[in-house]
Design a protein around this motif. Structure first.
Motif, PDB file in Angstrom:
ATOM      1  N   SER A 196      -2.536  -2.947   5.924  1.00  0.00           N
ATOM      2  CA  SER A 196      -1.673  -2.390   6.974  1.00  0.00           C
ATOM      3  C   SER A 196      -0.413  -1.809   6.351  1.00  0.00           C
ATOM      4  O   SER A 196       0.071  -2.277   5.317  1.00  0.00           O
ATOM      5  N   LYS A 197       0.127  -0.767   7.014  1.00  0.00           N
ATOM      6  CA  LYS A 197       1.410  -0.212   6.633  1.00  0.00           C
ATOM      7  C   LYS A 197       2.166   0.214   7.877  1.00  0.00           C
ATOM      8  O   LYS A 197       1.659   0.998   8.686  1.00  0.00           O
ATOM      9  N   HIS A 198       3.369  -0.320   8.025  1.00  0.00           N
ATOM     10  CA  HIS A 198       4.218  -0.008   9.169  1.00  0.00           C
ATOM     11  C   HIS A 198       5.478   0.689   8.672  1.00  0.00           C
ATOM     12  O   HIS A 198       6.102   0.252   7.709  1.00  0.00           O
TER      13      HIS A 198
ATOM     14  N   HIS B  70       2.753   2.078  13.284  1.00  0.00           N
ATOM     15  CA  HIS B  70       1.624   1.474  12.575  1.00  0.00           C
ATOM     16  C   HIS B  70       0.767   2.594  11.988  1.00  0.00           C
ATOM     17  O   HIS B  70      -0.197   3.050  12.604  1.00  0.00           O
TER      18      HIS B  70
ATOM     19  N   THR C  20      -1.737   7.719   3.890  1.00  0.00           N
ATOM     20  CA  THR C  20      -1.062   6.423   3.714  1.00  0.00           C
ATOM     21  C   THR C  20      -2.029   5.387   3.158  1.00  0.00           C
ATOM     22  O   THR C  20      -1.687   4.623   2.243  1.00  0.00           O
TER      23      THR C  20
ATOM     24  N   MET D 240      -1.794   3.483  -0.596  1.00  0.00           N
ATOM     25  CA  MET D 240      -1.829   2.033  -0.861  1.00  0.00           C
ATOM     26  C   MET D 240      -2.908   1.688  -1.875  1.00  0.00           C
ATOM     27  O   MET D 240      -2.731   0.785  -2.692  1.00  0.00           O
TER      28      MET D 240
ATOM     29  N   ILE E 141       2.220   3.449  -2.430  1.00  0.00           N
ATOM     30  CA  ILE E 141       2.798   2.903  -1.203  1.00  0.00           C
ATOM     31  C   ILE E 141       2.521   1.403  -1.178  1.00  0.00           C
ATOM     32  O   ILE E 141       1.383   0.979  -1.410  1.00  0.00           O
ATOM     33  N   THR E 142       3.547   0.607  -0.903  1.00  0.00           N
ATOM     34  CA  THR E 142       3.390  -0.848  -0.847  1.00  0.00           C
ATOM     35  C   THR E 142       2.905  -1.256   0.542  1.00  0.00           C
ATOM     36  O   THR E 142       3.511  -0.872   1.553  1.00  0.00           O
ATOM     37  N   PRO E 143       1.823  -2.025   0.636  1.00  0.00           N
ATOM     38  CA  PRO E 143       1.334  -2.452   1.946  1.00  0.00           C
ATOM     39  C   PRO E 143       2.328  -3.347   2.663  1.00  0.00           C
ATOM     40  O   PRO E 143       3.094  -4.092   2.035  1.00  0.00           O
ATOM     41  N   SER E 144       2.306  -3.282   3.990  1.00  0.00           N
ATOM     42  CA  SER E 144       3.065  -4.241   4.797  1.00  0.00           C
ATOM     43  C   SER E 144       2.316  -5.556   4.891  1.00  0.00           C
ATOM     44  O   SER E 144       2.929  -6.626   5.037  1.00  0.00           O
TER      45      SER E 144
ATOM     46  N   SER F 295      -3.036  -5.546  -5.231  1.00  0.00           N
ATOM     47  CA  SER F 295      -2.141  -5.117  -4.153  1.00  0.00           C
ATOM     48  C   SER F 295      -0.718  -4.844  -4.614  1.00  0.00           C
ATOM     49  O   SER F 295      -0.037  -3.980  -4.064  1.00  0.00           O
TER      50      SER F 295
END
Length: 242
Positions: free
Chosen positions: A11-13, A18, A45, A49, A54-57, A69
């Motif tokens: 997930s990425k917020h 979202h 996005t 990841m 991009i760092t995951p949420s 991760s």
């Protein structure tokens, strides 16, 4: 079948948006997988990841059984991942050959091996006659091909291509399809692509994203016939190959 890349609950917020929500994804070794969906579906996005940009949420990215991760992008490249971006990222002031050599050197020993890998990669994408040309002088489409050559020169286990046919002529797209089939003998491929002829003619399986989640997965013919996919994506600009 061995799974090379997978995600669990990824997930990425962004400030309450979202962009990607709770995605479980499995990519077997040796497969050509296409990732499609409308603009804003979360594809870029999601791939960011996977690549470490991009760092995951929340959630996990697993490569060959290892949770990666929180590894930075360059560590993932060392493990055997290579990727090209939706916007070209070549070094415009360097020659075509020097661009590919930069990508190849960390993975090879000696300049003779590097030179051979550079020529082979450029030949495979149709740029073998442009080794000395300054990369910034190439057309946009040829810069895309140069980026693919840079990926090939790393001899990756997984090659991720984001909109690789954007800016290519019809003839170059036909050659790209043949290249992907050739590469699949030794490399697992994840292809983010809007051109449906490329998707339908090259992919073993297709994953469809919409609103940050996986809408459908299946063989190309199953995806084309899926009513939910038709409503969300196919039958719009995708049919025109844009």
């Amino acid at each position: 079948m061995t799974v090379l890349l997978s995600t669990r609950g990824l997930s990425k917020h962004f400030s309450g948006l979202h962009a990607v929500e709770n995605v479980d994804f499995d990519l077997p070794a040796g497969q050509i997988r296409a990732l499609i969906g409308p603009n804003g579906a979360g594809k870029t996005t999601f791939v960011g990841m996977l690549c470490g940009r991009i760092t995951p949420s929340a959630g996990a990215v697993i490569f060959d059984g290892q949770d990666i991760s929180h590894l930075p992008a360059h560590r993932r490249i060392r493990l055997g991942m290579a990727y090209t971006f939706q916007i070209t990222s070549v070094f415009p002031g360097l020659s075509v050959a020097e661009n590919v050599a930069l990508a190849a050197r960390p993975h090879l020993r000696g300049e003779a091996e590097v030179a051979a890998a550079v020529q082979d990669a450029l030949d495979r994408v149709g740029l073998g006659g442009r080794t000395g040309q300054v990369a910034g002088d190439l057309s946009y489409g040829h810069q895309r091909l140069l980026e693919i050559a840079m990926g090939i020169a790393q001899a990756p286990r997984l090659l991720i291509l984001d909109e690789p046919t954007q800016g290519l002529s019809d003839g170059e797209i036909a050659a790209f399809k043949a290249l992907i089939r050739d590469l699949s003998a030794t490399t697992t491929i994840l292809l983010i692509e809007h051109n449906m002829s490329v998707v339908m003619e090259t992919a073993d399986m297709v994953t469809v994203m919409n609103f940050g989640a996986i809408l459908a997965e299946g063989r190309p013919e199953e995806i084309r016939a899926d009513p939910a996919v038709q409503a969300a994506y196919l039958g719009t600009d995708a049919d025109a190959g844009t």
